[in-house]
Scaffold this motif. Sequence first.
Motif, PDB file in Angstrom:
ATOM      1  N   ALA A  39       1.077  -1.139  -0.008  1.00  0.00           N
ATOM      2  CA  ALA A  39      -0.100   0.038  -0.029  1.00  0.00           C
ATOM      3  C   ALA A  39       0.926   1.102  -0.005  1.00  0.00           C
ATOM      4  O   ALA A  39       0.456   2.160  -0.716  1.00  0.00           O
ATOM      5  CB  ALA A  39      -0.927   0.103   1.102  1.00  0.00           C
ATOM      6  N   ALA A  40       2.042   1.336   0.800  1.00  0.00           N
ATOM      7  CA  ALA A  40       2.924   2.355   1.023  1.00  0.00           C
ATOM      8  C   ALA A  40       3.696   2.827  -0.370  1.00  0.00           C
ATOM      9  O   ALA A  40       3.621   3.967  -1.055  1.00  0.00           O
ATOM     10  CB  ALA A  40       3.824   2.037   1.955  1.00  0.00           C
ATOM     11  N   GLN A  41       3.977   1.761  -1.155  1.00  0.00           N
ATOM     12  CA  GLN A  41       4.601   1.647  -2.297  1.00  0.00           C
ATOM     13  C   GLN A  41       3.752   2.391  -3.677  1.00  0.00           C
ATOM     14  O   GLN A  41       4.137   3.326  -4.498  1.00  0.00           O
ATOM     15  CB  GLN A  41       5.427   0.426  -2.904  1.00  0.00           C
ATOM     16  N   ARG A  42       2.393   1.832  -3.516  1.00  0.00           N
ATOM     17  CA  ARG A  42       1.433   2.108  -4.323  1.00  0.00           C
ATOM     18  C   ARG A  42       1.187   3.741  -4.076  1.00  0.00           C
ATOM     19  O   ARG A  42       1.161   4.482  -5.005  1.00  0.00           O
ATOM     20  CB  ARG A  42       0.126   1.331  -4.321  1.00  0.00           C
ATOM     21  N   ASP A  43       1.154   4.141  -2.940  1.00  0.00           N
ATOM     22  CA  ASP A  43       0.786   5.562  -2.738  1.00  0.00           C
ATOM     23  C   ASP A  43       1.947   6.576  -2.798  1.00  0.00           C
ATOM     24  O   ASP A  43       1.345   7.687  -3.325  1.00  0.00           O
ATOM     25  CB  ASP A  43       0.327   5.502  -1.207  1.00  0.00           C
ATOM     26  N   ALA A  44       3.137   6.058  -2.716  1.00  0.00           N
ATOM     27  CA  ALA A  44       4.073   6.815  -2.923  1.00  0.00           C
ATOM     28  C   ALA A  44       4.378   7.124  -4.566  1.00  0.00           C
ATOM     29  O   ALA A  44       4.513   8.396  -4.991  1.00  0.00           O
ATOM     30  CB  ALA A  44       5.261   6.262  -2.336  1.00  0.00           C
TER      31      ALA A  44
END
Length: 148
Positions: A39-44
């Motif tokens: 989720a963090a990589q997608r949001d970043a």
Amino acid sequence: MKIDSAFHFFVLFMALLTFGMPFVTLAQQLSVQAEAMNAAQRDAVARTNQNIWRIFGCFGGLLGGVGGLAAIAGGYLYEPAPPASALLGKSPEYVAFYADAYTSKAKNIQTRGAIEGCVAGTCVVAALYGALIILVVEESTSSSYYFY
């Protein structure tokens, strides 16, 4: 001394409970970690504007080597904050994994954009100097100066 089979059953049951729970907890923690990192990589990727960092790097490259290095260092040192909306209602482990992964991915995107912009700006400056050298050499060889 004779040991009853019920005793063996309870000993085995206690051993499974004692040694089995850390593996279950570890498996749950790994799934939380994987979910948070994805989720963090997608949001970043969605929230970090790489074009702005390319522009900073390009202007840094146009200013010279120190400006380009400053743009790259700025992209590496600036730590964007993860969005608070993605962390509401999540466990502390999820928040920690998410924040680390988000910051790491966003810094990677920023630094890469600044490097690409710096290389582009340096190429533009090199092309302008090359054109200037060609014009000066052509002007000095094509025109003849006669002194009377």
